[in-house]
Design a protein around this motif. Structure first.
Motif, short mmCIF file in Angstrom:
data_model
loop_
_atom_site.label_atom_id
_atom_site.label_comp_id
_atom_site.label_asym_id
_atom_site.label_seq_id
_atom_site.Cartn_x
_atom_site.Cartn_y
_atom_site.Cartn_z
N ARG A 32 0.83 -1.20 0.00
CA ARG A 32 0.00 0.00 0.00
C ARG A 32 0.86 1.25 0.00
N SER A 33 1.94 1.19 0.81
CA SER A 33 2.83 2.35 0.87
C SER A 33 3.48 2.60 -0.49
N GLN A 34 3.97 1.53 -1.13
CA GLN A 34 4.60 1.67 -2.43
C GLN A 34 3.61 2.16 -3.47
N ALA A 35 2.38 1.62 -3.41
CA ALA A 35 1.37 2.06 -4.37
C ALA A 35 1.08 3.53 -4.19
N GLY A 36 1.03 3.99 -2.92
CA GLY A 36 0.80 5.40 -2.67
C GLY A 36 1.92 6.24 -3.22
N GLN A 37 3.17 5.75 -3.06
CA GLN A 37 4.32 6.48 -3.57
C GLN A 37 4.28 6.54 -5.09
N VAL A 38 3.94 5.44 -5.74
CA VAL A 38 3.86 5.42 -7.19
C VAL A 38 2.79 6.39 -7.70
N GLN A 39 1.63 6.34 -7.01
CA GLN A 39 0.54 7.23 -7.42
C GLN A 39 0.95 8.69 -7.28
N SER A 40 1.59 9.01 -6.12
CA SER A 40 2.02 10.37 -5.88
C SER A 40 3.07 10.78 -6.90
N SER A 41 4.02 9.87 -7.17
CA SER A 41 5.08 10.15 -8.13
C SER A 41 4.51 10.38 -9.51
N THR A 42 3.54 9.55 -9.92
CA THR A 42 2.94 9.69 -11.25
C THR A 42 2.20 11.02 -11.38
N SER A 43 1.42 11.37 -10.37
CA SER A 43 0.67 12.63 -10.44
C SER A 43 1.60 13.82 -10.45
N THR A 44 2.72 13.71 -9.71
CA THR A 44 3.70 14.79 -9.71
C THR A 44 4.34 14.94 -11.08
N ILE A 46 3.05 14.14 -13.96
CA ILE A 46 2.07 14.71 -14.88
C ILE A 46 1.93 16.21 -14.64
N LYS A 47 1.93 16.60 -13.36
CA LYS A 47 1.83 18.02 -13.03
C LYS A 47 3.00 18.80 -13.60
N LEU A 48 4.20 18.21 -13.51
CA LEU A 48 5.40 18.90 -13.98
C LEU A 48 5.57 18.82 -15.50
N TRP A 49 5.41 17.62 -16.05
CA TRP A 49 5.81 17.39 -17.43
C TRP A 49 4.65 17.07 -18.37
N GLY A 50 3.44 16.93 -17.85
CA GLY A 50 2.31 16.63 -18.70
C GLY A 50 2.34 15.20 -19.21
N VAL A 51 1.51 14.91 -20.17
CA VAL A 51 1.47 13.58 -20.80
C VAL A 51 1.67 13.76 -22.31
N PRO A 52 2.30 12.80 -22.97
CA PRO A 52 2.55 12.94 -24.41
C PRO A 52 1.26 12.83 -25.23
N PHE A 53 1.21 13.58 -26.31
CA PHE A 53 0.11 13.51 -27.26
C PHE A 53 0.67 13.19 -28.64
N ARG A 54 -0.19 12.66 -29.49
CA ARG A 54 0.23 12.45 -30.87
C ARG A 54 0.23 13.78 -31.62
N PRO A 55 1.20 13.99 -32.52
CA PRO A 55 1.17 15.21 -33.34
C PRO A 55 -0.14 15.30 -34.12
N LEU A 56 -0.60 16.52 -34.33
CA LEU A 56 -1.85 16.74 -35.07
C LEU A 56 -1.56 16.95 -36.55
N GLU A 57 -2.57 16.73 -37.36
CA GLU A 57 -2.44 16.85 -38.81
C GLU A 57 -3.39 17.92 -39.34
N PRO A 58 -3.09 18.48 -40.52
CA PRO A 58 -3.99 19.48 -41.10
C PRO A 58 -5.39 18.92 -41.33
N CYS A 59 -6.41 19.67 -40.95
CA CYS A 59 -7.78 19.26 -41.26
C CYS A 59 -8.62 20.47 -41.66
N TRP A 60 -7.94 21.53 -42.12
CA TRP A 60 -8.68 22.70 -42.58
C TRP A 60 -9.22 22.46 -43.99
N THR A 61 -10.21 23.24 -44.35
CA THR A 61 -10.76 23.15 -45.70
C THR A 61 -9.77 23.75 -46.69
N GLU A 62 -9.37 23.00 -47.66
CA GLU A 62 -8.36 23.46 -48.60
C GLU A 62 -8.88 24.66 -49.39
#
Length: 425
Positions: A32-44, A46-62
């Motif tokens: 439980r302690s380790q799980a709490g540490q992992v959860q805290s570490s993960t949330s930290t 994400i707070k600092l560095w965010g999460v990766p996203f896929r690059p976006l592509e053009p979808c405007w009307t030509e």
């Protein structure tokens, strides 16, 4: 003797119970302690560095591409103030030339009032620019010889120009002059209702997210500096923060931690360090600062974050003279634009055009983690406010114009603009 034996037996029995309890409970408690540490570490993280996203592509009307359109006259544009402004200036110039049925001359880049102009190809790939706009507007490298050297009519235009404005204010001048120069861009017209023209918006998307590609030397240097920053950030997992700290506001020169002007927020180097520290960034965090070099006024920041890096520190010696000491500020701004677009986190101290343009590029690249300083009022202390870092509102609520131009692969524009999480500050 009998009493002593009973005491020993009792003590051993008690120790056996304690030992048994530890055996039975230590495993689950530790998990439980380790799980709490992992959860805290993960949330930290994400707070600092965010999460990766896929690059976006053009979808405007030509936009329609009319190869048989008859052109008459020429439109020149003098771009200024860096690549973050060039995107908007050139988009408006293309719209003006297209609406007038004129030929667009390859843009000129102004360095400043006292500096020489740069060639467009010092910053951008000309062939790519022309190929991207083929059929949208006719482009020439320079004016015909008989029109060179003459004094041409300069025109002030507002950002995000509209077709009615072009027809009413620019066309009469153009029909008399044959050649016009868009030389001064004014703030957008607040008293004019925003024109919802699909073709004009498509042209703006085309310019901002496809047509303007840095020339190869800038791309290579920017990529090299980005890699150097990641090397400097090894203790933070190879991730670094870019901070746009530049300001031309004289109020920012006051010796106070935080200065609020009508349109900008200025932070002293010490206040910047405390702000990053309060958000949870570790002392060893690598920070790219949009300054050419650091002087003693940045010592309070370096005391908090010694791993602060500038262009002068990170640039290869053989390219310093060309990019840093040539007096051509556009090249320095191009490097800042590249690094701030590719860093793991962007912290824009000022809400300005640089922030808006770089945010659009980061959204395109799948790097939308932008932390913006904002004043927060404490619930129980209505008279006190605290400066904190929060996720960019333009990203969290997907109100940035980039979301009208770019989508995930196979996603419609409508779905691309739906917020993925509640808006933050």
């Amino acid at each position: 003797m009998l009493g002593l034996r009973k005491g020993v037996i009792g003590f051993l029995g008690f120790m056996f119970l304690v030992f048994s309890y530890n055996i039975l409970n230590n495993g689950p408690l530790q998990i439980r302690s380790q799980a709490g540490q992992v959860q805290s570490s993960t949330s930290t993280q994400i707070k600092l560095w965010g999460v990766p996203f896929r690059p976006l592509e053009p979808c405007w009307t030509e936009p329609s591409r009319k190869s048989n359109r008859k052109e008459w006259g020429y439109v020149l544009v003098r771009c200024s103030q860096g690549p973050h402004h060039h995107r908007f200036q050139i988009a408006d110039a293309v719209i003006v030339a297209r609406q007038l049925g004129a030929t667009l001359v390859i843009p000129i880049v102004k360095e400043g009032l006292t500096e020489l102009a740069s060639n467009f190809d010092d910053l951008y790939t000309v062939k790519h620019f022309i190929a991207t706009l083929e059929g949208v507007v006719r482009i020439m490298g320079r004016l015909p010889e008989d029109l060179r050297g003459l004094n041409h009519t300069s025109i002030q235009v507002p950002y995000r120009i509209t077709k009615p404005y072009i027809d009413q204010n620019i066309r009469p001048i153009f029909e008399k002059s044959t050649v016009i120069v868009l030389d001064d861009f004014l703030p957008s017209m607040e008293d004019v209702e925003e024109e919802q023209d699909v073709e004009m918006e498509a042209i703006r998307c085309l310019i901002k997210y496809k047509a303007l590609m840095f020339q190869s030397q800038i791309e290579k240097l920017g990529n090299r500096l980005n890699n150097r920053m990641k090397e400097a950030a090894q203790r933070a997992g190879g991730k670094y923060v870019a901070v746009d700290y530049r300001s031309t506001d004289t109020a920012c020169e006051e010796e106070r931690d935080v200065v609020h002007t009508k349109s900008k927020r200025c932070l002293s180097p010490r206040a910047l360090g405390l702000l990053l520290q309060s958000h949870g960034f570790a002392r060893e965090t690598a920070i790219y600062l949009t300054q050419t070099r650091l002087d003693e006024s940045f010592d309070p920041l370096l005391n908090l974050f010694p791993n602060v890096i500038t262009k002068e520190y990170s640039m290869p010696f053989n390219e310093e003279s060309q990019f840093l000491y040539s007096g051509r500020t556009q090249l320095e701004l191009a490097i800042d634009f590249y690094i701030c677009s590719h860093s793991d986190v962007l912290v824009p101290i000022h809400s300005n055009t640089f922030y808006t343009a770089v945010a659009g590029e980061r959204i395109k690249l799948g790097l939308p983690h932008i932390l913006v300083p904002s004043l927060v009022t404490r619930p129980k202390q209505a008279t006190e406010t605290t400066l904190l870092l929060g996720v960019s509102q333009m990203v969290a609520a997907k109100t940035h114009p980039a979301y009208s131009c770019l989508c995930e692969h196979g996603m419609s524009e409508r779905l691309a603009k739906e917020p993925t999480s509640p808006a933050s500050s």
